[in-house]
Scaffold this active site. Sequence first.
Site, mmCIF file in Angstrom:
data_model
loop_
_atom_site.group_PDB
_atom_site.id
_atom_site.type_symbol
_atom_site.label_atom_id
_atom_site.label_comp_id
_atom_site.label_asym_id
_atom_site.label_seq_id
_atom_site.Cartn_x
_atom_site.Cartn_y
_atom_site.Cartn_z
ATOM 1 N N SER A 1 0.854 -1.187 0.000
ATOM 2 C CA SER A 1 0.000 0.000 0.000
ATOM 3 C C SER A 1 0.888 1.234 0.000
ATOM 4 O O SER A 1 1.663 1.456 0.938
ATOM 5 C CB SER A 1 -0.891 0.022 1.242
ATOM 6 O OG SER A 1 -1.386 1.337 1.419
ATOM 7 N N HIS B 1 -1.116 -1.346 -4.326
ATOM 8 C CA HIS B 1 -2.385 -1.052 -3.643
ATOM 9 C C HIS B 1 -2.487 0.449 -3.386
ATOM 10 O O HIS B 1 -1.605 1.049 -2.774
ATOM 11 C CB HIS B 1 -2.443 -1.825 -2.328
ATOM 12 C CG HIS B 1 -3.754 -1.728 -1.606
ATOM 13 N ND1 HIS B 1 -4.845 -2.497 -1.932
ATOM 14 C CD2 HIS B 1 -4.146 -0.954 -0.565
ATOM 15 C CE1 HIS B 1 -5.853 -2.210 -1.121
ATOM 16 N NE2 HIS B 1 -5.457 -1.261 -0.271
ATOM 17 N N ASP C 1 -4.780 3.434 -1.839
ATOM 18 C CA ASP C 1 -5.872 3.727 -0.907
ATOM 19 C C ASP C 1 -6.431 5.115 -1.167
ATOM 20 O O ASP C 1 -5.736 6.113 -0.976
ATOM 21 C CB ASP C 1 -5.355 3.629 0.534
ATOM 22 C CG ASP C 1 -5.105 2.189 0.938
ATOM 23 O OD1 ASP C 1 -6.042 1.380 0.826
ATOM 24 O OD2 ASP C 1 -3.968 1.868 1.340
ATOM 25 N N MET D 1 -9.142 7.853 -0.115
ATOM 26 C CA MET D 1 -9.982 8.218 1.043
ATOM 27 C C MET D 1 -10.504 9.641 0.879
ATOM 28 O O MET D 1 -9.800 10.504 0.348
ATOM 29 C CB MET D 1 -9.142 8.144 2.321
ATOM 30 C CG MET D 1 -8.450 6.803 2.516
ATOM 31 S SD MET D 1 -7.593 6.740 4.087
ATOM 32 C CE MET D 1 -6.785 5.136 3.950
ATOM 33 N N HIS E 1 -8.341 0.815 -4.004
ATOM 34 C CA HIS E 1 -9.261 0.579 -2.878
ATOM 35 C C HIS E 1 -9.983 1.888 -2.580
ATOM 36 O O HIS E 1 -9.398 2.807 -2.019
ATOM 37 C CB HIS E 1 -8.420 0.085 -1.684
ATOM 38 C CG HIS E 1 -9.204 -0.167 -0.443
ATOM 39 N ND1 HIS E 1 -8.593 -0.395 0.776
ATOM 40 C CD2 HIS E 1 -10.537 -0.239 -0.219
ATOM 41 C CE1 HIS E 1 -9.525 -0.579 1.697
ATOM 42 N NE2 HIS E 1 -10.710 -0.485 1.134
ATOM 43 N N MET F 1 -12.312 4.158 -0.657
ATOM 44 C CA MET F 1 -12.994 4.388 0.626
ATOM 45 C C MET F 1 -13.642 5.766 0.521
ATOM 46 O O MET F 1 -13.254 6.717 1.204
ATOM 47 C CB MET F 1 -11.973 4.311 1.767
ATOM 48 C CG MET F 1 -11.476 2.882 2.023
ATOM 49 S SD MET F 1 -9.911 2.812 2.917
ATOM 50 C CE MET F 1 -8.777 2.954 1.538
ATOM 51 N N MET G 1 -11.054 -6.306 5.424
ATOM 52 C CA MET G 1 -10.302 -5.314 6.209
ATOM 53 C C MET G 1 -9.974 -5.916 7.569
ATOM 54 O O MET G 1 -10.876 -6.287 8.327
ATOM 55 C CB MET G 1 -11.141 -4.046 6.418
ATOM 56 C CG MET G 1 -11.380 -3.209 5.179
ATOM 57 S SD MET G 1 -9.896 -2.676 4.310
ATOM 58 C CE MET G 1 -9.015 -1.775 5.584
ATOM 59 N N ASP H 1 -6.301 -6.758 4.278
ATOM 60 C CA ASP H 1 -5.733 -5.404 4.305
ATOM 61 C C ASP H 1 -5.751 -4.848 5.725
ATOM 62 O O ASP H 1 -6.823 -4.654 6.299
ATOM 63 C CB ASP H 1 -6.589 -4.518 3.372
ATOM 64 C CG ASP H 1 -6.042 -3.105 3.207
ATOM 65 O OD1 ASP H 1 -4.993 -2.787 3.768
ATOM 66 O OD2 ASP H 1 -6.714 -2.321 2.489
HETATM 67 C C1 DX5 Z 1 -6.334 1.297 5.595
HETATM 68 C C2 DX5 Z 1 -5.852 0.954 4.207
HETATM 69 C C3 DX5 Z 1 -4.708 0.036 4.180
HETATM 70 C C4 DX5 Z 1 -3.462 0.537 4.862
HETATM 71 C C5 DX5 Z 1 -2.695 -0.652 5.353
HETATM 72 O O1 DX5 Z 1 -7.518 1.990 5.481
HETATM 73 O O2 DX5 Z 1 -6.893 0.346 3.461
HETATM 74 O O3 DX5 Z 1 -4.421 -0.386 2.845
HETATM 75 O O4 DX5 Z 1 -2.638 1.299 4.029
HETATM 76 O O5 DX5 Z 1 -1.623 -0.221 6.099
HETATM 77 P P1 DX5 Z 1 -0.772 -1.211 7.017
HETATM 78 O O6 DX5 Z 1 -0.269 -2.312 6.152
HETATM 79 O O7 DX5 Z 1 0.289 -0.322 7.556
HETATM 80 O O8 DX5 Z 1 -1.702 -1.719 8.100
HETATM 81 ZN ZN ZN Z 2 -6.426 -0.517 1.445
#
Ligand code: DX5
Ligand code: ZN
Length: 220
Positions: free
Chosen positions: A9, A34, A36, A38, A67, A69, A138, A176
């Site tokens: 990620s 990956h 993310d 948000m 991903h 969110m 998750m 994840d």
């Molecule tokens: C959290 C994200 C993850 C995050 C994981 O909302 O979806 O992808 O980056 O981070 P680590 O691997 O540090 O838990």
């Molecule tokens: Zn993620």
Amino acid sequence: MAGPLIAPSILSADFAKLGEEVRAIDEAGADWVHIDVMDGHFVPNLTIGPAVVKALRPHTSKPFDVHLMISPVDPFLDAFAEAGADVITVHPEAGPHLHRTIQRIKSLGKKAGVSLNPATPAKALDYVLEEVDLVLVMSVNPGFGGQKFISSQLRKIEAIAKRIAKENLDVLIEVDGGIDPETAPQAVNAGANVLVAGSATFRGGQGSYAANIRALRGEG
Ligand code: DX5
Ligand code: ZN
């Protein structure tokens, strides 16, 4: 059986040099990237949008695992597809018509994923599991990297894996949050095929991104 795919990620990468970071994890053996996304509304953090995904696209040919969110999610599907996403994953809570959202992602020629928050039951996959390419479990509450793995999610992975096998479906299970060399084998044993790892890739203790990724694969 083949080992898990590793999807670092980039949330934990150096945002001042994201292109270089993407190239570095590609060279270090990452299978997917990956990303993310948000919105400060569906989750309490703001990250990146389609313009950044588009800017990163020339830096690697590895699949972009996006991903989302964000809520509502539907108005942004086309933009992420055009920006170069390969897998687009959404949360059931991010829109009123999950089945329609999945159909839209597939009609854009992309692989469709559904992500379940820690408190969202596997039952949320009813009537859509056969339509998706991937289920993202998750193992932390979404919003931030560096959180602790929630081990109750292993039971959810097991239940989904059983269902996929029973129904003979071609669906990947991705996990994840809080994945490190200790939790990675637990997730794989439960049935996960794809491991997302932010902190463990970019801030792992093995001395290089390549060594951090090897440790996640269980290679010394
Ligand atoms: C959290 C994200 C993850 C995050 C994981 O909302 O979806 O992808 O980056 O981070 P680590 O691997 O540090 O838990
Ligand atoms: Zn993620």
